[in-house]
Design an enzyme around this catalytic site. Structure first.
Site, mmCIF file in Angstrom:
data_model
loop_
_atom_site.group_PDB
_atom_site.id
_atom_site.type_symbol
_atom_site.label_atom_id
_atom_site.label_comp_id
_atom_site.label_asym_id
_atom_site.label_seq_id
_atom_site.Cartn_x
_atom_site.Cartn_y
_atom_site.Cartn_z
ATOM 1 C CE LYS A 64 -4.097 -2.018 2.068
ATOM 2 N NZ LYS A 64 -5.204 -1.851 3.017
ATOM 3 C CG ASN A 85 -7.522 0.672 -1.135
ATOM 4 O OD1 ASN A 85 -7.736 1.670 -1.811
ATOM 5 N ND2 ASN A 85 -8.485 -0.039 -0.586
ATOM 6 N N GLY A 124 -2.569 0.657 17.779
ATOM 7 C CA GLY A 124 -1.651 0.504 16.650
ATOM 8 C C GLY A 124 -1.303 1.862 16.092
ATOM 9 N N GLY A 126 0.785 2.066 13.022
ATOM 10 C CA GLY A 126 1.438 1.819 11.739
ATOM 11 C C GLY A 126 0.612 2.373 10.586
ATOM 12 C CB ALA A 128 -3.666 -0.436 9.507
ATOM 13 C CB THR A 150 6.778 1.227 19.765
ATOM 14 O OG1 THR A 150 7.083 -0.148 19.554
ATOM 15 C CG2 THR A 150 8.059 2.020 19.886
ATOM 16 C CE1 TYR A 214 -10.124 -9.311 5.317
ATOM 17 C CE2 TYR A 214 -10.524 -11.680 5.316
ATOM 18 C CZ TYR A 214 -10.020 -10.550 4.709
ATOM 19 O OH TYR A 214 -9.401 -10.661 3.502
ATOM 20 N N GLY A 235 -13.427 -6.945 10.572
ATOM 21 C CA GLY A 235 -13.436 -5.963 9.495
ATOM 22 C C GLY A 235 -13.890 -6.491 8.141
HETATM 23 P P1 ATR Z 1 0.260 -1.874 9.143
HETATM 24 O O1 ATR Z 1 0.446 -1.199 7.828
HETATM 25 O O2 ATR Z 1 -0.496 -3.176 9.072
HETATM 26 O O3 ATR Z 1 -0.299 -0.953 10.170
HETATM 27 P P2 ATR Z 1 2.921 -1.508 10.204
HETATM 28 O O4 ATR Z 1 2.972 -0.139 9.596
HETATM 29 O O5 ATR Z 1 4.104 -2.397 10.148
HETATM 30 O O6 ATR Z 1 1.725 -2.352 9.588
HETATM 31 O O7 ATR Z 1 2.477 -1.314 11.744
HETATM 32 C C1 ATR Z 1 2.268 -2.404 12.563
HETATM 33 C C2 ATR Z 1 1.612 -1.958 13.862
HETATM 34 O O8 ATR Z 1 1.224 -3.122 14.612
HETATM 35 C C3 ATR Z 1 2.524 -1.179 14.764
HETATM 36 O O9 ATR Z 1 1.742 -0.263 15.507
HETATM 37 C C4 ATR Z 1 3.093 -2.283 15.676
HETATM 38 O O10 ATR Z 1 3.543 -1.864 16.923
HETATM 39 P P3 ATR Z 1 5.064 -1.351 17.122
HETATM 40 O O11 ATR Z 1 5.067 0.077 16.639
HETATM 41 O O12 ATR Z 1 5.301 -1.497 18.574
HETATM 42 O O13 ATR Z 1 5.918 -2.248 16.296
HETATM 43 C C5 ATR Z 1 1.865 -3.109 15.865
HETATM 44 N N1 ATR Z 1 2.172 -4.508 16.268
HETATM 45 C C6 ATR Z 1 2.731 -5.469 15.514
HETATM 46 N N2 ATR Z 1 2.813 -6.621 16.221
HETATM 47 C C7 ATR Z 1 2.280 -6.374 17.448
HETATM 48 C C8 ATR Z 1 2.057 -7.160 18.647
HETATM 49 N N3 ATR Z 1 2.376 -8.450 18.705
HETATM 50 N N4 ATR Z 1 1.473 -6.563 19.703
HETATM 51 C C9 ATR Z 1 1.119 -5.256 19.639
HETATM 52 N N5 ATR Z 1 1.304 -4.457 18.558
HETATM 53 C C10 ATR Z 1 1.875 -5.017 17.475
#
Ligand code: ATR
Length: 270
Positions: A64, A85, A124, A126, A128, A150, A214, A235
């Site tokens: 994306k 997308n 989250g 990231g 999404a 984080t 989903y 979703g």
């Molecule tokens: P996306 O495009 O799917 O959002 P991304 O940009 O890689 O993917 O972001 C992933 C998100 O999922 C981040 O917020 C990540 O948290 P961190 O910033 O701490 O890495 C979160 N994430 C991934 N695995 C996780 C887990 N096991 N528990 C909690 N948060 C998680």
């Protein structure tokens, strides 16, 4: 009409089924393929698809963001989301759009959830999470609080929007949030093998819990919601909503609510 979704993984995508259902209703001939492409393969695979007559495509994880750089023009909502997308073929290249946000809004409305004046917690920080916030802001929520494993990334994302309604909260502090109406799970935890740990918000709340994913990827969050006796949804409806908007962009055919809900029922029964 040659269409495809590019992803990695992509084999289990429901998009071909959804678009076949839409095509039946619209009485159109649609050939919608899944194309597996790694990050390195994506640009080449997209060129090959175009050469073979492809007129539109969906992009899913992990493409994306890369979608931004394969387009000669972007819609305002793709710019705001920082992600593409949906690709629409132009004479010389592609136009990039993002229908995820409008798909989410359609599904929240289907679930009779009101965004206006509501307090939303997003888990989250990231791509999404970034993608849905501009669209949610367009519907005037009272607040959007971002929390993330984080914390730093939650703060950075909140700061990015420069909007008084958007703030960050440390994961360990979400128990202190007093008036959350809607929790949207936008982390990739469901796709990873790491443990997904989420503290409980204040006990006098009954937020609606919505997972952008989903199937299996939404299981951990929906189980957490069930443990707290919160109402919830995955979703899948958002997937149908974003697909309906993409279908409109490619064909000009606007699918009504009944067709979308029939398609959702079809997926649930399959
Ligand atoms: P996306 O495009 O799917 O959002 P991304 O940009 O890689 O993917 O972001 C992933 C998100 O999922 C981040 O917020 C990540 O948290 P961190 O910033 O701490 O890495 C979160 N994430 C991934 N695995 C996780 C887990 N096991 N528990 C909690 N948060 C998680």
């Amino acid at each position: 009409m040659k269409l495809a979704v590019f992803g990695d993984p992509v084999a289990h995508s429901l998009s071909p089924d959804i678009h076949q259902q839409f095509a039946l209703h619209a009485n159109l001939q649609v050939d919608y393929q899944t194309i597996h492409a790694s990050v390195e393969e994506f640009a080449g695979a997209l060129m090959a698809f175009r050469s073979s007559g492809g007129i539109g495509a969906n992009l899913t994880v992990p493409h994306k963001h890369a979608g931004l750089s394969v387009c000669e023009s972007l819609s305002a909502r793709a710019e705001a989301a920082g992600a593409v997308n949906t690709l629409i073929r132009t004479d010389t290249s592609w136009h990039g759009d993002n229908t995820d946000g409008i798909g989410l809004i359609w599904d929240l409305q289907r679930l009779q959830l009101t965004i206006s004046n509501s307090n939303i917690l997003i888990i989250g920080a990231g791509g999404a999470a970034h993608g849905i916030i501009p669209v949610l802001l367009g519907h005037s929520p009272a607040s959007i609080t971002i929390t993330n494993r984080t914390n730093n990334k939650a703060q950075q994302l909140a700061a990015h929007f420069k909007h008084q309604a958007v703030r960050a909260c440390m994961l360990s502090n979400i128990g202190g949030l007093k008036n959350i109406d809607l929790i949207i799970h936008a982390s990739a935890a469901g796709h990873s093998n790491d443990a997904f740990v989420l503290p409980s918000p204040a006990t006098d709340l009954n937020p609606y819990c919505y997972d952008l994913s989903y199937g299996q990827a939404s299981a951990a969050f929906l189980n957490w919601a069930a443990d707290h006796q919160y109402p919830s949804s995955d979703g899948l409806g958002m997937l149908v909503g974003q697909a309906a908007e993409a279908f409109y962009l490619w064909t000009g055919f606007l699918l009504n609510n009944q067709v979308r809900e029939d398609t959702l029922s079809y997926l649930l029964a399959a």
